[in-house]
Design a protein around this motif. Structure first.
Motif, mmCIF file in Angstrom:
data_model
loop_
_atom_site.group_PDB
_atom_site.id
_atom_site.type_symbol
_atom_site.label_atom_id
_atom_site.label_comp_id
_atom_site.label_asym_id
_atom_site.label_seq_id
_atom_site.Cartn_x
_atom_site.Cartn_y
_atom_site.Cartn_z
ATOM 1 N N ALA A 1 0.574 -1.311 -12.427
ATOM 2 C CA ALA A 1 0.046 -2.449 -13.490
ATOM 3 C C ALA A 1 0.444 -3.612 -12.692
ATOM 4 O O ALA A 1 -0.460 -4.781 -12.859
ATOM 5 N N ILE A 2 1.383 -3.836 -12.162
ATOM 6 C CA ILE A 2 1.888 -5.073 -11.352
ATOM 7 C C ILE A 2 1.095 -5.242 -10.186
ATOM 8 O O ILE A 2 0.269 -6.490 -9.879
ATOM 9 N N GLY A 3 0.710 -4.105 -9.268
ATOM 10 C CA GLY A 3 0.144 -4.187 -8.090
ATOM 11 C C GLY A 3 -1.272 -4.485 -8.339
ATOM 12 O O GLY A 3 -2.161 -5.123 -7.517
ATOM 13 N N ALA A 4 -1.942 -4.048 -9.467
ATOM 14 C CA ALA A 4 -3.341 -4.165 -9.724
ATOM 15 C C ALA A 4 -3.821 -5.560 -9.704
ATOM 16 O O ALA A 4 -4.908 -6.137 -9.463
ATOM 17 N N VAL A 5 -2.452 -6.561 -10.223
ATOM 18 C CA VAL A 5 -2.644 -8.060 -10.261
ATOM 19 C C VAL A 5 -2.478 -8.600 -8.809
ATOM 20 O O VAL A 5 -2.959 -9.308 -8.422
ATOM 21 N N ASP B 1 -10.545 1.870 1.746
ATOM 22 C CA ASP B 1 -10.471 0.944 0.524
ATOM 23 C C ASP B 1 -8.907 0.620 0.517
ATOM 24 O O ASP B 1 -8.075 1.393 -0.032
ATOM 25 N N THR B 2 -8.641 -0.408 1.345
ATOM 26 C CA THR B 2 -7.090 -0.962 1.649
ATOM 27 C C THR B 2 -6.332 -1.481 0.326
ATOM 28 O O THR B 2 -5.208 -1.038 0.101
ATOM 29 N N PHE B 3 -7.173 -1.678 -0.871
ATOM 30 C CA PHE B 3 -6.518 -2.043 -2.329
ATOM 31 C C PHE B 3 -5.932 -0.754 -2.577
ATOM 32 O O PHE B 3 -4.740 -0.884 -3.155
ATOM 33 N N ARG B 4 -6.864 0.350 -2.686
ATOM 34 C CA ARG B 4 -5.996 1.708 -3.398
ATOM 35 C C ARG B 4 -4.851 2.043 -2.485
ATOM 36 O O ARG B 4 -3.807 2.710 -3.008
ATOM 37 N N TYR B 5 -5.219 2.011 -0.971
ATOM 38 C CA TYR B 5 -3.874 2.359 -0.267
ATOM 39 C C TYR B 5 -2.767 1.415 -0.565
ATOM 40 O O TYR B 5 -1.518 2.093 -0.688
ATOM 41 N N LYS B 6 -2.823 0.321 -0.684
ATOM 42 C CA LYS B 6 -1.664 -0.807 -0.939
ATOM 43 C C LYS B 6 -1.273 -0.334 -2.256
ATOM 44 O O LYS B 6 0.193 -0.071 -2.458
ATOM 45 N N LEU B 7 -2.087 -0.255 -3.369
ATOM 46 C CA LEU B 7 -1.585 0.103 -4.636
ATOM 47 C C LEU B 7 -0.893 1.679 -4.686
ATOM 48 O O LEU B 7 0.244 1.811 -5.268
ATOM 49 N N GLY B 8 -1.108 2.571 -3.908
ATOM 50 C CA GLY B 8 -0.575 3.871 -3.780
ATOM 51 C C GLY B 8 0.983 3.602 -3.142
ATOM 52 O O GLY B 8 1.778 4.203 -3.595
ATOM 53 N N ALA B 9 0.933 2.880 -2.133
ATOM 54 C CA ALA B 9 2.275 2.594 -1.273
ATOM 55 C C ALA B 9 3.172 2.098 -2.353
ATOM 56 O O ALA B 9 4.358 2.241 -2.247
ATOM 57 N N PHE B 10 2.586 0.874 -3.000
ATOM 58 C CA PHE B 10 3.274 0.168 -3.930
ATOM 59 C C PHE B 10 4.180 1.096 -5.017
ATOM 60 O O PHE B 10 5.368 1.055 -5.349
ATOM 61 N N ALA B 11 3.106 1.911 -5.711
ATOM 62 C CA ALA B 11 3.795 2.956 -6.436
ATOM 63 C C ALA B 11 4.865 4.004 -5.931
ATOM 64 O O ALA B 11 5.855 4.181 -6.632
ATOM 65 N N ILE B 12 4.651 4.184 -4.630
ATOM 66 C CA ILE B 12 5.619 5.431 -4.166
ATOM 67 C C ILE B 12 6.953 4.606 -3.959
ATOM 68 O O ILE B 12 7.803 5.140 -4.320
ATOM 69 N N ILE C 1 4.114 -13.794 -6.810
ATOM 70 C CA ILE C 1 3.627 -13.546 -7.944
ATOM 71 C C ILE C 1 4.771 -12.121 -8.382
ATOM 72 O O ILE C 1 4.818 -11.585 -9.330
ATOM 73 N N THR C 2 5.165 -11.220 -7.469
ATOM 74 C CA THR C 2 5.961 -10.267 -7.785
ATOM 75 C C THR C 2 7.125 -10.557 -8.201
ATOM 76 O O THR C 2 7.908 -9.844 -9.106
ATOM 77 N N LEU C 3 7.350 -11.732 -7.486
ATOM 78 C CA LEU C 3 8.898 -12.277 -7.853
ATOM 79 C C LEU C 3 8.682 -12.809 -9.617
ATOM 80 O O LEU C 3 9.786 -12.576 -10.045
ATOM 81 N N GLY C 4 7.540 -13.563 -9.728
ATOM 82 C CA GLY C 4 7.383 -13.811 -11.219
ATOM 83 C C GLY C 4 7.439 -12.818 -12.203
ATOM 84 O O GLY C 4 8.041 -12.643 -13.103
ATOM 85 N N PHE C 5 6.892 -11.587 -11.851
ATOM 86 C CA PHE C 5 6.720 -10.307 -12.477
ATOM 87 C C PHE C 5 8.458 -9.952 -12.823
ATOM 88 O O PHE C 5 8.743 -9.640 -14.099
ATOM 89 N N ALA C 6 9.147 -9.970 -11.734
ATOM 90 C CA ALA C 6 10.534 -9.581 -11.950
ATOM 91 C C ALA C 6 11.102 -10.314 -12.829
ATOM 92 O O ALA C 6 12.192 -9.826 -13.534
ATOM 93 N N GLN C 7 11.083 -11.568 -12.683
ATOM 94 C CA GLN C 7 11.744 -12.601 -13.418
ATOM 95 C C GLN C 7 11.487 -12.499 -14.826
ATOM 96 O O GLN C 7 12.391 -12.550 -15.802
#
Length: 384
Positions: free
Chosen positions: A96-100, A224-235, A112-118
């Motif tokens: 969910a966070i990575g999709a944005v 499709d680098t977006f999907r790979y980045k999203l998968g790496a983020f989830a892992i 933006i990841t720092l913002g979500f964490a805060q």
């Protein structure tokens, strides 16, 4: 075995200077979190400054389930299953966070990841559902040990915990509850490390490195680098949550400051830089190194450390010797060492950035000309 080493002259000296087991258990599970941070940041080039969100999610999930506050997950769920479920919950949150977040790059992604964490930090810190005083965190109510092993097989289950845990007798070796926690948590961390290594050496991992080196070229090739980045983020979030679950299981409590706060991700970044960015195992060595320095320069009067060692071995006459203006050797040691461990670690961090940019493990790899496991045997054979 431990007592034999302590009672020997060399062992006694080493015990004074080496980190204690009580320090090593937190080093292990936080090192797993730092490795998960390096998995996404070191191998794709996207700095996840909000990675503490997943660490905290895993810790709070385990604590809340154990306290019976998570619907559809019974409080008696085996601890190993809880770690896996915590990882899945964090992976879904990462999607969910990575999709944005992955719509952005560079410093904008980090912010933006720092913002979500805060946002999550403030939410948990003020959410009365987690406890009567959410700012103090969550305490695990159960007094039973949280078992790591094979659910349903008692012989293959050992309880970890700072307050409660199993003691084990193996032949002539007696392991305390803390020592059992050290070995069991170490096995979990080792298993997670091998899993991440396997992913990094797969075609998926090679695409991650391609994204880090030149994302535009990877897109041009057809990935499709977006999907790979999203998968790496989830892992990476999955393993960060496992580390958080180990934190909750060992400490039997968790607070927002030690799990969701953004400086937790800063400590992971520190470990990655000291150990070697983009090496996976480097953050383990980096965090162990920084924590060893902290304990070595600790103001504590007991256990390992330079200050207790000097107090014991310098002698009363030397400690009371005046140096200048009424300042003695003893007061000088107290002034420069007592409570200033973080200052020296900060200075050490600056020195690493300036003079050892590849970190401990990265520098060793550069000297050997490749991965340590592959190159070290050949270098050792030269001296045999």
């Amino acid at each position: 075995m431990h007592h034999v080493l302590v009672n020997s002259p060399v062992g006694a000296e080493a015990t004074m200077l080496l980190p204690r087991v009580e320090t090593m258990v937190p080093v292990l599970y936080f090192a797993l979190f730092a490795m998960s941070f390096d998995f996404i940041s070191g191998y794709t080039g996207y700095l996840s400054f909000g990675h503490a969100a997943f660490y905290g999610t895993g810790a709070y999930f385990v604590a809340l389930v154990t306290n019976g506050k998570v619907p559809f997950v019974p409080s008696g769920t085996p601890y190993v299953v809880l770690l896996l479920l915590a990882g899945v919950v964090a992976a879904v949150l990462a999607l969910a966070i990575g999709a944005v977040s992955f719509r952005l790059t560079g410093v904008y992604f980090a912010m933006i990841t720092l913002g979500f964490a805060q946002v999550l930090y403030v939410l948990v810190r003020n959410w009365s559902y987690v406890g009567s005083n959410p700012r103090d965190g969550v305490f695990v109510d159960t007094m039973d040990g949280l078992n790591v092993g094979v659910p349903g097989v008692d012989a293959l289950n050992l309880a970890i915990g700072q307050l409660t845990g199993d003691e084990v007798s193996l032949a002539f070796v007696q392991l305390s509850a803390t020592e059992v926690s050290y070995y069991v948590v170490g096995l979990v961390v080792l298993g997670c490390y091998f899993a991440m290594q396997r992913i990094l050496h797969s075609p998926f991992g090679r695409v991650m490195v391609a994204i880090r080196e030149n994302e535009e070229r990877a897109v041009a090739v057809g990935y499709d680098t977006f999907r790979y980045k999203l998968g790496a983020f989830a892992i990476s979030a999955f393993f960060a949550a496992v580390a958080g679950g180990l934190l909750a299981g060992y400490q039997r409590s968790v607070s927002p400051e030690e799990s969701f706060y953004f400086l937790v991700a800063g400590d992971a970044l520190l470990a990655a830089i000291i150990g070697g960015f983009g090496t996976l195992a480097g953050p383990l060595y980096g965090h162990l190194f920084s924590e060893t320095i902290k304990e070595f320069l600790s103001k504590a009067a007991s256990g390992g450390g330079l200050l207790p060692y000097l107090r014991e071995h310098l002698g009363e006459g030397l400690m009371t010797t005046e140096l200048y203006g009424g300042m003695t050797v003893g007061t000088s040691i107290e002034t420069f060492l007592n409570g200033h461990a973080s200052l020296y670690v900060g200075a050490l961090f600056v020195l690493f950035v300036l003079f050892v940019p590849n970190g401990l493990l990265g520098t060793v790899r550069d000297r050997l000309g490749g991965p340590v496991a592959k190159r070290l045997p050949a270098h050792v054979r030269r001296y045999l």
